[in-house]
Design an enzyme around this catalytic site. Structure first.
Site, PDB file in Angstrom:
ATOM      1  N   TYR A   1     -25.345  19.195  40.940  1.00 22.13           N
ATOM      2  CA  TYR A   1     -25.193  17.859  40.357  1.00 22.13           C
ATOM      3  C   TYR A   1     -24.258  16.981  41.185  1.00 22.13           C
ATOM      4  O   TYR A   1     -24.633  15.895  41.634  1.00 22.13           O
ATOM      5  CB  TYR A   1     -24.692  17.987  38.918  1.00 22.13           C
ATOM      6  CG  TYR A   1     -24.585  16.668  38.222  1.00 22.13           C
ATOM      7  CD1 TYR A   1     -25.703  16.080  37.651  1.00 22.13           C
ATOM      8  CD2 TYR A   1     -23.376  15.988  38.167  1.00 22.13           C
ATOM      9  CE1 TYR A   1     -25.617  14.846  37.034  1.00 22.13           C
ATOM     10  CE2 TYR A   1     -23.283  14.764  37.560  1.00 22.13           C
ATOM     11  CZ  TYR A   1     -24.397  14.198  36.989  1.00 22.13           C
ATOM     12  OH  TYR A   1     -24.314  12.978  36.398  1.00 22.13           O
ATOM     13  N   VAL A   2     -23.030  17.442  41.383  1.00 25.66           N
ATOM     14  CA  VAL A   2     -22.039  16.635  42.103  1.00 25.66           C
ATOM     15  C   VAL A   2     -22.445  16.435  43.548  1.00 25.66           C
ATOM     16  O   VAL A   2     -22.384  15.322  44.090  1.00 25.66           O
ATOM     17  CB  VAL A   2     -20.644  17.296  42.021  1.00 25.66           C
ATOM     18  CG1 VAL A   2     -19.640  16.559  42.914  1.00 25.66           C
ATOM     19  CG2 VAL A   2     -20.153  17.314  40.581  1.00 25.66           C
TER      20      VAL A   2
ATOM     21  N   ASP B   1     -26.976  23.889  51.277  1.00 36.02           N
ATOM     22  CA  ASP B   1     -26.985  24.762  50.101  1.00 36.02           C
ATOM     23  C   ASP B   1     -27.570  26.112  50.481  1.00 36.02           C
ATOM     24  O   ASP B   1     -28.457  26.188  51.339  1.00 36.02           O
ATOM     25  CB  ASP B   1     -27.809  24.134  48.969  1.00 36.02           C
ATOM     26  CG  ASP B   1     -27.408  24.659  47.604  1.00 36.02           C
ATOM     27  OD1 ASP B   1     -26.755  23.915  46.849  1.00 36.02           O
ATOM     28  OD2 ASP B   1     -27.715  25.836  47.297  1.00 36.02           O
TER      29      ASP B   1
ATOM     30  N   LYS C   1     -33.553  24.374  46.656  1.00 36.35           N
ATOM     31  CA  LYS C   1     -32.876  23.076  46.529  1.00 36.35           C
ATOM     32  C   LYS C   1     -32.989  22.276  47.814  1.00 36.35           C
ATOM     33  O   LYS C   1     -33.235  21.065  47.795  1.00 36.35           O
ATOM     34  CB  LYS C   1     -31.405  23.276  46.179  1.00 36.35           C
ATOM     35  CG  LYS C   1     -31.128  23.707  44.758  1.00 36.35           C
ATOM     36  CD  LYS C   1     -29.623  23.753  44.501  1.00 36.35           C
ATOM     37  CE  LYS C   1     -29.323  24.180  43.081  1.00 36.35           C
ATOM     38  NZ  LYS C   1     -27.875  24.224  42.819  1.00 36.35           N
TER      39      LYS C   1
ATOM     40  N   ASN D   1     -13.562  12.741  15.597  1.00 36.91           N
ATOM     41  CA  ASN D   1     -14.376  13.502  14.645  1.00 36.91           C
ATOM     42  C   ASN D   1     -13.566  13.940  13.429  1.00 36.91           C
ATOM     43  O   ASN D   1     -14.050  13.881  12.291  1.00 36.91           O
ATOM     44  CB  ASN D   1     -15.000  14.714  15.327  1.00 36.91           C
ATOM     45  CG  ASN D   1     -16.142  14.330  16.244  1.00 36.91           C
ATOM     46  OD1 ASN D   1     -16.732  13.264  16.104  1.00 36.91           O
ATOM     47  ND2 ASN D   1     -16.454  15.187  17.201  1.00 36.91           N
TER      48      ASN D   1
ATOM     49  N   CYS E   1       8.539   7.503  10.347  1.00 38.23           N
ATOM     50  CA  CYS E   1       7.106   7.228  10.122  1.00 38.23           C
ATOM     51  C   CYS E   1       6.182   8.328  10.616  1.00 38.23           C
ATOM     52  O   CYS E   1       5.381   8.859   9.836  1.00 38.23           O
ATOM     53  CB  CYS E   1       6.725   5.904  10.790  1.00 38.23           C
ATOM     54  SG  CYS E   1       7.502   4.469  10.034  1.00 38.23           S
TER      55      CYS E   1
ATOM     56  N   LYS F   1       6.336  11.835   8.755  1.00 34.41           N
ATOM     57  CA  LYS F   1       5.969  11.657   7.344  1.00 34.41           C
ATOM     58  C   LYS F   1       4.479  11.353   7.193  1.00 34.41           C
ATOM     59  O   LYS F   1       3.793  11.932   6.329  1.00 34.41           O
ATOM     60  CB  LYS F   1       6.801  10.525   6.739  1.00 34.41           C
ATOM     61  CG  LYS F   1       6.412  10.150   5.305  1.00 34.41           C
ATOM     62  CD  LYS F   1       7.258   9.021   4.784  1.00 34.41           C
ATOM     63  CE  LYS F   1       6.925   7.693   5.426  1.00 34.41           C
ATOM     64  NZ  LYS F   1       5.593   7.182   4.999  1.00 34.41           N
TER      65      LYS F   1
ATOM     66  N   LYS G   1      14.900   7.285  19.020  1.00 32.99           N
ATOM     67  CA  LYS G   1      14.482   6.589  20.224  1.00 32.99           C
ATOM     68  C   LYS G   1      15.542   5.538  20.544  1.00 32.99           C
ATOM     69  O   LYS G   1      16.351   5.171  19.686  1.00 32.99           O
ATOM     70  CB  LYS G   1      13.103   5.946  20.054  1.00 32.99           C
ATOM     71  CG  LYS G   1      13.055   4.734  19.134  1.00 32.99           C
ATOM     72  CD  LYS G   1      11.672   4.085  19.190  1.00 32.99           C
ATOM     73  CE  LYS G   1      11.623   2.818  18.369  1.00 32.99           C
ATOM     74  NZ  LYS G   1      10.298   2.153  18.484  1.00 32.99           N
TER      75      LYS G   1
ATOM     76  N   ARG H   1      16.789   9.683  11.192  1.00 30.68           N
ATOM     77  CA  ARG H   1      15.881  10.488  10.379  1.00 30.68           C
ATOM     78  C   ARG H   1      14.847  11.215  11.246  1.00 30.68           C
ATOM     79  O   ARG H   1      14.135  10.597  12.007  1.00 30.68           O
ATOM     80  CB  ARG H   1      15.192   9.611   9.336  1.00 30.68           C
ATOM     81  CG  ARG H   1      16.116   9.153   8.218  1.00 30.68           C
ATOM     82  CD  ARG H   1      15.460   8.118   7.330  1.00 30.68           C
ATOM     83  NE  ARG H   1      15.254   6.855   8.032  1.00 30.68           N
ATOM     84  CZ  ARG H   1      14.654   5.798   7.490  1.00 30.68           C
ATOM     85  NH1 ARG H   1      14.194   5.857   6.257  1.00 30.68           N
ATOM     86  NH2 ARG H   1      14.527   4.692   8.189  1.00 30.68           N
TER      87      ARG H   1
END
Length: 434
Positions: free
Chosen positions: A10-11, A30, A35, A225, A268, A271, A324, A331
Site C-alpha cells: 500500500y505505502v 518487491d 506485484k 464512541n 472541575c 469532580k 495551576k 482543591r
C-alpha cells in the site's frame, strides 16, 4: 531525482506512483514477482481510488518501472525509500525482519559504488529502529567494503487508505528525521512538489511522531464512541452534543492541554469526570476509556513522588502549590497530594506559591485548607531565597514566573525535579484544568 522504492504494498505503491507523477524517475522493488508484474502492467496491487489511472499515466510516460532485483534498483538510483511492512506479533512486538533484509540487500548492492547514496526509512517503526536495525543491516550487507558516503533518514508517511493520493500531495507536514542538514536538504528537494511545511527533526522523534498520531486518532474514536454511548443512555442527542463540542477551537479541538507536564487537578475536572462515570454506571453503560482517566492522572502523581524520593534527599523545596499557575485554588491540586506524600515519607518540605496567601483565602479554598491540610501554613515560604536555602531538591510544580526564576537561581547544590518537563523555562501556556 532517481529514486527506488522498496516494497510495493500500500505505502510503497502509492509513494512510488506519486513521486513519479511529481517528475522523479522511480524504480519499484518487491520480492513478490506478481506485484512487480502487476505494476509493470499498470495494474495497482492494492485498492485505492484514483491509483489505477495515475499508475497508468506514469507508466505510459516511463517515469516508473518495477523489478525484483535490489541490485538493479540501487544501481539505477541515488536514493532508496524503504516501504516494507512491519507487522505486529501477538504480543505487540514489531516484526522488522523485512527492514533488516532490505537494508542488507541495499548495503550489498552499494559495494563498489563511490557516489553518495541515501536510504530513507518510510515504514512505521518504533523509536531507535533506524539506529538499531536499518543502519547495522546496511553495514552488514556492505561487508565492510562500502566506499560511498551513506546518508540515512526517517520519513514516516501519514496516508489514510481511501484518500492516500490526496494525503500524499497535501499532508499536514512532510516529516524527515536525520542528523545532518545535507540529507534534510536532499529530502526537501524530493518533496518539493508537496504542498506542506517541511519539518526536520531527529530520527527518533520522527519515528515516534507516527505512533503518537495514530494513538491519538484511536483515542479520539474511542472517546467519541463512549460519549455517544453515555449520551444515548441519558436520552441526549450524541451527534448534536459533539457538533457543539467541536465548535470550540480554543480548548476542545486545539493545542490546549496537549503539552507533556504534570497531572491535572482543580475543582472541575476530577469532580466532573467522577460524575460522568457515575451517570454511566447508573445507566449500565461500560465506559472503560473514561474510567481510566483518573487512574492515569494519579499515576503521574506517583511518578513525581518516586522521582523526588529517588534523590534520597530529605529537604525538599516545592515551587507552585495550587493546581495551576495564576490561581489560589488548592482543591485536588496534584502538588498538594505530592507534598502530603513526601511529608508522610519523612521529607522536610517547604513551599513557595505567592498566589496562595492564607490571610486572603476565603470560602471553599479556606475550608479545604483548614479541613484537609491545616498544617500548610508551616510549610509556606515568603521568598525564593528562603526556599533555596532550605532545599536540597527543588521541585517545579507549575509554569509560573516564580518557577522560571527558581530554575534560573538553582545552584550546583540543588537537584531539580521539573514536573513541567521543561515548560517552566518557556513562555507560559494554558495551565492544566480550570
Amino acid at each position: 531525482m532517481r529514486v527506488s522504492v522498496f516494497g510495493l504494498g500500500y505505502v510503497g505503491c502509492v509513494t512510488a506512483t506519486c513521486l513519479a507523477k511529481m517528475g522523479h524517475k522511480v524504480v519499484g522493488v518487491d520480492v513478490n514477482a506478481d506485484k512487480v508484474m502487476m505494476v509493470t502492467d499498470a495494474v495497482p496491487p492494492v485498492v485505492e481510488p484514483g491509483l489505477g489511472e495515475l499508475l497508468a499515466e506514469v507508466m505510459r510516460e516511463k517515469r516508473l518501472s518495477a523489478t525484483t532485483s535490489s541490485e538493479e534498483a540501487v544501481r539505477e538510483t541515488d536514493l532508496s525509500l524503504v516501504c516494507v511492512g512491519t507487522p505486529g506479533r501477538a504480543n505487540g512486538q514489531l516484526d522488522v525482519a523485512a527492514v533488516e533484509r532490505v537494508g542488507k540487500e541495499i548495503g550489498h548492492a552499494l559495494i563498489g559504488r563511490t557516489e553518495p547514496y541515501t536510504v530513507v526509512l518510510r515504514s512505521t517503526v518504533l523509536p531507535g529502529t533506524t539506529e538499531r536495525v536499518l543502519i547495522p543491516s546496511l553495514l552488514a550487507g556492505g561487508e565492510g567494503k562500502l566506499l560511498s558516503p551513506l546518508r540515512v533518514a526517517v520519513n514516516p508517511e501519514f496516508m489514510r487508505e481511501g484518500c492516500s493520493l490526496r494525503d500524499f500531495t497535501g499532508p499536514a507536514f512532510t516529516l524527515v528525521g536525520c542528523d545532518d542538514p545535507e540529507t534534510a536538504a536532499l529530502l526537501r528537494s524530493l518533496y518539493a512538489g508537496v504542498a506542506a511545511p517541511f519539518v526536520h527533526t531527529t530520527p527518533r522523534t520522527a519515528e515516534m511522531v507516527k505512533y503518537v498520531a495514530n494513538a491519538f486518532h484511536a483515542l479520539k474514536v474511542c472517546f467519541a464512541n463512549e460519549i455517544g454511548d453515555v449520551c444515548t443512555a441519558l436520552g441526549v442527542d450524541a451527534q448534536e452534543v459533539m457538533r457543539i463540542f467541536l465548535m470550540d477551537r480554543k480548548l476542545n479541538v486545539s493545542e490546549a492541554y496537549l503539552r507533556p507536564g504534570f497531572a491535572f487537578g482543580g475543582s472541575c475536572l476530577p469532580k466532573d469526570l467522577r460524575a460522568l462515570q457515575y451517570a454511566a454506571r447508573s445507566a449500565d453503560v461500560w465506559a472503560p476509556l473514561l474510567s481510566t482517566i483518573l487512574p492515569s492522572n494519579e499515576a503521574q502523581i506517583r511518578r513525581a513522588i518516586e522521582a523526588v524520593l529517588a534523590t534520597r534527599k530529605r529537604r525538599v523545596g516545592v515551587v507552585g502549590l495550587s493546581f495551576k499557575p495564576g490561581t489560589d485554588d488548592l482543591r485536588e491540586s496534584p502538588t498538594v497530594a505530592l507534598v502530603e506524600a513526601l511529608i508522610g515519607k519523612g521529607c522536610e518540605v517547604k513551599v513557595l506559591d505567592r498566589n496562595v496567601s492564607l490571610a486572603r483565602l476565603v470560602g471553599a479554598n479556606r475550608r479545604y485548607i483548614e479541613e484537609e491540610i491545616p498544617h500548610i501554613a508551616s510549610l509556606m515560604c515568603e521568598d525564593l531565597k528562603t526556599l533555596l536555602d532550605h532545599a536540597e531538591v527543588l521541585v517545579i510544580g507549575n509554569t509560573s514566573e516564580e518557577a522560571a526564576l527558581a530554575v534560573a537561581a538553582a545552584g550546583p547544590n540543588h537537584l531539580v525535579v521539573d514536573l513541567t518537563r521543561g515548560t517552566a523555562q518557556q513562555p507560559s501556556r494554558e495551565g492544566v484544568g480550570f
